[in-house]
Design a protein around this motif. Sequence first.
Motif, mmCIF file in Angstrom:
data_model
loop_
_atom_site.group_PDB
_atom_site.id
_atom_site.type_symbol
_atom_site.label_atom_id
_atom_site.label_comp_id
_atom_site.label_asym_id
_atom_site.label_seq_id
_atom_site.Cartn_x
_atom_site.Cartn_y
_atom_site.Cartn_z
ATOM 1 N N PHE A 6 35.426 44.843 36.643
ATOM 2 C CA PHE A 6 36.413 44.100 37.426
ATOM 3 C C PHE A 6 36.495 44.666 38.842
ATOM 4 O O PHE A 6 36.437 43.926 39.835
ATOM 5 C CB PHE A 6 37.776 44.184 36.724
ATOM 6 C CG PHE A 6 38.928 43.658 37.532
ATOM 7 C CD1 PHE A 6 39.306 42.330 37.432
ATOM 8 C CD2 PHE A 6 39.654 44.492 38.385
ATOM 9 C CE1 PHE A 6 40.386 41.836 38.172
ATOM 10 C CE2 PHE A 6 40.725 44.014 39.122
ATOM 11 C CZ PHE A 6 41.084 42.682 39.008
ATOM 12 N N TRP A 7 36.614 45.980 38.958
ATOM 13 C CA TRP A 7 36.756 46.610 40.274
ATOM 14 C C TRP A 7 35.464 46.576 41.070
ATOM 15 O O TRP A 7 35.470 46.350 42.287
ATOM 16 C CB TRP A 7 37.248 48.058 40.110
ATOM 17 C CG TRP A 7 38.684 48.115 39.694
ATOM 18 C CD1 TRP A 7 39.179 48.394 38.458
ATOM 19 C CD2 TRP A 7 39.812 47.844 40.523
ATOM 20 N NE1 TRP A 7 40.553 48.323 38.449
ATOM 21 C CE2 TRP A 7 40.975 47.986 39.711
ATOM 22 C CE3 TRP A 7 39.971 47.491 41.857
ATOM 23 C CZ2 TRP A 7 42.261 47.801 40.215
ATOM 24 C CZ3 TRP A 7 41.256 47.292 42.371
ATOM 25 C CH2 TRP A 7 42.379 47.447 41.537
ATOM 26 N N LEU A 9 32.990 44.323 40.853
ATOM 27 C CA LEU A 9 32.752 42.955 41.305
ATOM 28 C C LEU A 9 33.743 42.548 42.387
ATOM 29 O O LEU A 9 33.384 41.859 43.353
ATOM 30 C CB LEU A 9 32.834 41.983 40.128
ATOM 31 C CG LEU A 9 31.672 42.025 39.141
ATOM 32 C CD1 LEU A 9 31.993 41.191 37.892
ATOM 33 C CD2 LEU A 9 30.391 41.501 39.796
ATOM 34 N N GLY A 10 34.988 42.987 42.237
ATOM 35 C CA GLY A 10 36.002 42.660 43.233
ATOM 36 C C GLY A 10 35.667 43.250 44.590
ATOM 37 O O GLY A 10 35.748 42.570 45.623
ATOM 38 N N PHE A 305 33.533 37.978 39.100
ATOM 39 C CA PHE A 305 34.898 38.511 39.143
ATOM 40 C C PHE A 305 35.870 37.579 38.418
ATOM 41 O O PHE A 305 36.750 38.032 37.673
ATOM 42 C CB PHE A 305 35.320 38.681 40.604
ATOM 43 C CG PHE A 305 36.675 39.302 40.788
ATOM 44 C CD1 PHE A 305 36.903 40.623 40.436
ATOM 45 C CD2 PHE A 305 37.725 38.569 41.328
ATOM 46 C CE1 PHE A 305 38.162 41.205 40.609
ATOM 47 C CE2 PHE A 305 38.970 39.133 41.500
ATOM 48 C CZ PHE A 305 39.194 40.455 41.143
ATOM 49 N N SER A 309 37.936 38.448 35.079
ATOM 50 C CA SER A 309 39.397 38.335 35.169
ATOM 51 C C SER A 309 39.976 37.533 34.017
ATOM 52 O O SER A 309 41.048 37.860 33.490
ATOM 53 C CB SER A 309 39.791 37.671 36.501
ATOM 54 O OG SER A 309 39.436 38.481 37.599
#
Length: 382
Positions: A6-7, A9-10, A305, A309
């Motif tokens: 998550f982090w 890709l963000g 992302f 999510s």
Amino acid sequence: MLHLLFWLLGLAAIYSYFLYPLVLKLIGLFSGVNKLVPDLQNSSSPLTMSLIVTAYNEERRIREKIENTLAIQFDAGRLELIVASDCSEDATDAIVSEYADRGVRLVRASGRLGKENAQLAAIQVAKGDVLVFSDVATQIPTNALQKLEHYFIDPSIGAVSSEDRFISKDGSVAGEGAYVKYEMWLRKQESQLGGLVGLSGSFFAARKEICQEWDIHSPSDFNTALNSAKAGLRAVSAPDVLGYYQDLADPSKEYQRKIRTVIRGMTGLSRHKEVLNFSRFGVFSLQVISHKLMRWLAPWFFIGFFIVSTMIANHSWFYALIFAGQLAFYGAALLAQFLPNLRAIGAIKLIYFFVQVNVALLDAAIKFLAGQRMTTWKPSAR
């Protein structure tokens, strides 16, 4: 694992748009920046210029372009005017020939291989110290070449890019939107560091020696930036040198123009992967990766992302909020697509434009990976 993804890709998704500007600022603070406008008192002998206009089947607009070019205020003894025809099949070449007695030279490419090939034909016969490239759709202010010449006083500058201005259908100059201001700020930072990674393809100039290694299968705006870096010089943006061109007659064609531009950019980078070599190009490599490669990859990061999510939205209120924010963001863009009146709202207009750009990047990448290339095309109606 999903939280780490998550982090990652963000951060990757927002890097080119939000983190890269911070990186540029930090590099500038720690390494210093180069001046963009040199001291005119240090001017050496005057430079000669060759203005090259590339055209393909432009019988409707070529006369206006030539008249605009002839009106430019520059020492006639130091200026050469060339129209490079990409094997036009209409009356373009005949119209250009009418201006031969006024110093306009017609150079016709040996075969229709695209804009860059026509430019190469002109480069091979041009006599100027500096070569100025323009297209038919761009109107050049009368004092533009005088301002361009000032930049080449600095020996560290290999190429100079104009800044584009749109002319609306009512004849007024369109105001600068948030995205345009953002891009111009990025250009300024890059100009002061490793140099631009791409110039305005409609109006730019370069020292003649920079144009000797000319790849006809890569966009000339990238060719010139890369060749400047290879020579240890910078390509810079000139905020006081403007090129004016009209909006497309059919706004729906703008999406296809974006696709074409990105595919050409991807082609250029794929043909010159050496530019990604940090040990050879330093900051310029970082800029190419950040401004070009990471931006082209951004749509894939955004998709990844969003998928991650959805998978962790129920893990905490924070992840649920991020997921809801994405739904609202993309929902606003979708509504604006089907309800055009919503685009009059500033925030929605920006969201819609941002999503449209990334959809175009995704579309272009798929077409590029499928083998599609954009070497030749018909000019868009304006």
